[in-house]
Design an enzyme around this catalytic site. Structure first.
Site, PDB file in Angstrom:
ATOM      1  N   THR A  66       7.503 -10.184  12.769  1.00 20.42           N
ATOM      2  CA  THR A  66       6.354  -9.289  12.652  1.00 20.42           C
ATOM      3  C   THR A  66       5.995  -8.801  14.051  1.00 20.42           C
ATOM      4  O   THR A  66       6.702  -9.087  15.023  1.00 20.42           O
ATOM      5  CB  THR A  66       5.195  -9.972  11.884  1.00 20.42           C
ATOM      6  OG1 THR A  66       4.170  -8.995  11.661  1.00 20.42           O
ATOM      7  CG2 THR A  66       4.611 -11.168  12.613  1.00 20.42           C
ATOM      8  N   LYS A  70       9.767  -6.525  15.680  1.00 17.16           N
ATOM      9  CA  LYS A  70      10.670  -5.919  14.694  1.00 17.16           C
ATOM     10  C   LYS A  70      11.754  -5.027  15.302  1.00 17.16           C
ATOM     11  O   LYS A  70      12.858  -4.950  14.770  1.00 17.16           O
ATOM     12  CB  LYS A  70       9.873  -5.098  13.668  1.00 17.16           C
ATOM     13  CG  LYS A  70       9.124  -5.932  12.649  1.00 17.16           C
ATOM     14  CD  LYS A  70       8.480  -5.027  11.619  1.00 17.16           C
ATOM     15  CE  LYS A  70       7.808  -5.803  10.521  1.00 17.16           C
ATOM     16  NZ  LYS A  70       7.365  -4.939   9.415  1.00 17.16           N
ATOM     17  N   ASP A 107      11.366  -3.868   3.891  1.00 15.53           N
ATOM     18  CA  ASP A 107      10.102  -3.141   3.680  1.00 15.53           C
ATOM     19  C   ASP A 107      10.261  -1.945   2.735  1.00 15.53           C
ATOM     20  O   ASP A 107       9.354  -1.655   1.943  1.00 15.53           O
ATOM     21  CB  ASP A 107       9.538  -2.647   5.021  1.00 15.53           C
ATOM     22  CG  ASP A 107       8.888  -3.769   5.821  1.00 15.53           C
ATOM     23  OD1 ASP A 107       8.443  -4.763   5.205  1.00 15.53           O
ATOM     24  OD2 ASP A 107       8.825  -3.663   7.064  1.00 15.53           O
ATOM     25  N   GLY A 132       1.567   9.624   7.903  1.00 10.95           N
ATOM     26  CA  GLY A 132       1.965   8.639   8.911  1.00 10.95           C
ATOM     27  C   GLY A 132       3.434   8.782   9.266  1.00 10.95           C
ATOM     28  O   GLY A 132       4.242   9.290   8.469  1.00 10.95           O
ATOM     29  N   ALA A 133       3.772   8.360  10.477  1.00  5.23           N
ATOM     30  CA  ALA A 133       5.166   8.404  10.939  1.00  5.23           C
ATOM     31  C   ALA A 133       5.449   7.206  11.839  1.00  5.23           C
ATOM     32  O   ALA A 133       6.355   7.246  12.658  1.00  5.23           O
ATOM     33  CB  ALA A 133       5.446   9.712  11.665  1.00  5.23           C
ATOM     34  N   GLY A 135       5.933   2.760  12.199  1.00  6.88           N
ATOM     35  CA  GLY A 135       6.942   1.826  11.692  1.00  6.88           C
ATOM     36  C   GLY A 135       6.939   1.724  10.173  1.00  6.88           C
ATOM     37  O   GLY A 135       8.004   1.782   9.539  1.00  6.88           O
TER      38      GLY A 135
END
Ligand code: NAP
Length: 277
Positions: A66, A70, A107, A132-133, A135
């Site tokens: 986390t 990552k 994910d 959003g862009a 992770g």
């Protein structure tokens, strides 16, 4: 390599105390009567290389990664799966029988499985708007593209981040929408996903006018703290079907648990309640 009877796994982060993963995997270990343990592993960025390299010698089956590990862990993995490569992040390491480290990303699976299990959404229903862009958005974009979405409208404050996302994930049928045009981008859409950090505890709310959105469209917020975000409350008030973000967290853990412990666990109401408690 010494892989003892008791299967060992855990989560590496810095900080890591907030992670819900030990509770989540701990529930399944007990429920499924698996001889294993899942530990919270505080690992600072300077120690990441040594700690990851030590996993096979310590007999670990693998770990979750986390924030902030990552991306940094990618060069430490001998094998990377295609999804992790496209997303540009590894959230799970699996230690193979010969001690090699395999980096995977679950994910995208977690996102799409949560959406499918908790709504009647299909890719054929029409355009999808992704806000959003960062992770998390990269995983959502890969999942939606692979599911067959033909018109993916990616809205973000910073345009360069969207161009990078589209280029490096090799997703098709995606376009950039400027932040100022986010309200109109909802016109005719069948799905809206918030993958910004807006609406999360301690952050401002997402300012999004839903007037142009068909009331049949599914609204999914991947922010799960709080569970009922202002976006989901506004969508519910106009009768749009909604999906909260906790399910993504629960489903992304399924393939990791299976890879480490050899049993595929289920996401149930009891698990949700246990993780939330
Ligand atoms: P991140 O990489 O930091 O990205 C943050 C995103 O939010 C970027 O697109 C950023 O836009 C946007 N943003 C932040 N502040 C903004 C503002 N004031 N106005 C407009 N846009 C703003 O974070 P992340 O890791 O992707 O995580 C995003 C959220 O998803 C977090 O709340 C996290 O908890 C949640 N999440 C949930 C799950 C789950 O399993 N449910 C998994 C992962 C993450 P710019 O590019 O312009 O900066």
């Amino acid at each position: 390599m010494n892989r003892g009877e008791t299967g060992l796994a855990g989560v590496m982060g810095w900080p890591v105390a907030h992670s819900k993963s030990p509770r989540l995997h701990g529930f399944w270990l007990q429920q499924l009567n698996v001889d294993g343990a899942y530990l919270s592993l505080p690992v600072s960025p300077e120690k990441l290389l040594d700690k990851v390299a030590g996993l096979p010698a310590l007999g670990f089956r693998g770990v979750n990664l986390t924030i902030p590990h990552k991306e940094a862990v990618m060069p430490l993995c001998e094998n990377l799966d295609e999804t992790a490569r496209r997303i540009g992040a590894v959230n799970t390491i699996v230690v193979e029988e010969d001690g090699a480290l395999q980096g995977i990303n679950t994910d995208a699976f977690g996102f799409i499985e949560n959406l499918r299990q908790n709504s009647s959404w299909t890719a054929a229903a029409g355009a999808a708007v992704l806000l959003g862009a960062g992770g998390a958005a990269r995983a959502v974009a890969v999942a939606l593209s692979d599911a067959g979405v033909r018109d993916l409208r990616i809205v973000n404050r910073t345009s360069e981040r969207v161009q990078t996302l589209i280029g490096s994930t090799a997703i098709k049928n995606a376009s950039f929408v400027s932040w100022d045009e986010r309200h109109q981008a909802l016109d005719g859409a069948a799905l809206v996903v918030n993958a910004t950090s807006l609406g999360m505890q301690g952050n401002p709310s997402l300012d999004l006018n839903l007037d142009a959105l068909p009331t049949t469209a599914v609204v999914n917020d991947i922010v799960y703290a709080p569970l009922q975000t202002p976006l989901l409350a506004a969508a519910t008030a106009r009768s749009n079907p909604v999906v909260d973000g906790l399910g993504m967290l629960l489903y992304q853990a399924v393939p990791s648990f299976e890879a480490w412990f050899g049993v595929r666990p289920d996401v149930t109401k009891e698990l949700r309640e246990f993780v939330l408690a």
